[in-house]
Design a protein around this motif. Sequence first.
Motif, short mmCIF file in Angstrom:
data_model
loop_
_atom_site.label_atom_id
_atom_site.label_comp_id
_atom_site.label_asym_id
_atom_site.label_seq_id
_atom_site.Cartn_x
_atom_site.Cartn_y
_atom_site.Cartn_z
N SER A 122 22.12 108.98 118.35
CA SER A 122 20.68 108.74 118.19
C SER A 122 20.36 107.26 118.44
N SER A 123 19.09 107.02 118.64
CA SER A 123 18.68 105.63 118.88
C SER A 123 18.77 104.77 117.63
N LYS A 124 18.91 105.40 116.44
CA LYS A 124 19.01 104.66 115.18
C LYS A 124 20.44 104.26 114.84
N PRO A 126 24.09 102.44 115.02
CA PRO A 126 24.51 101.09 115.42
C PRO A 126 24.97 101.08 116.88
N ASP A 127 24.74 99.98 117.53
CA ASP A 127 25.03 99.84 118.95
C ASP A 127 26.50 100.16 119.27
N LYS A 128 26.72 101.04 120.21
CA LYS A 128 28.03 101.41 120.76
C LYS A 128 28.99 102.01 119.74
N ILE A 129 28.47 102.55 118.64
CA ILE A 129 29.37 103.14 117.65
C ILE A 129 30.06 104.39 118.19
N ASP A 130 29.36 105.12 119.05
CA ASP A 130 29.98 106.31 119.64
C ASP A 130 31.15 105.91 120.55
N GLU A 131 31.01 104.82 121.28
CA GLU A 131 32.11 104.33 122.12
C GLU A 131 33.29 103.87 121.26
N GLN A 132 33.00 103.23 120.15
CA GLN A 132 34.06 102.76 119.25
C GLN A 132 34.83 103.94 118.67
#
Length: 162
Positions: A122-124, A126-132
């Motif tokens: 989701s847009s809410k 944290p930035d790049k958490i899915d990549e991490q």
Amino acid sequence: MNINCRNNISFGAKLNIKSMKTDKDRWKNIAKIFENKTSDYPNAKFGINGRPGTDLLMGVLSKDNLYNWLSGQLSAEAYKKLMTLPDIAVAEKLKAVFQFLKYKEKMIFNGEKFAEQAGFFSSKAPDKIDEQLMKLVYDMINSTKQKYLDKDSLFKNGLKLY
């Protein structure tokens, strides 16, 4: 009613040997052993493709029998050594590769499912958490892969898993 008990009914993963052009009877026997040893995967398919003197390509097959991202390649030299083993040992080696690839598939799907449920896409989030998260998943997969390859002398230098 007459029941024939000699029919071997197994519900394991199918070893697709259609591309194997030599030693057909041997490959049929290996496929039967493989199926009996993979009863935990009743709807799965594992395909192999190779000829003596070439690399052996292998992978989990999708529903339309196309190789997907769960694959491996055994060098021609390692393939030659593999074929010196008894049929049951060949089936065991192929089963080990198949099981690792199914482990990889499960880890990736579980990581993606967790990321979705946790709202990582989701847009809410944290930035790049899915990549991490997925980097951690792939790190775990690669660590397991290295341990797996290191403990098998045939596969250590001759098998690439993608």
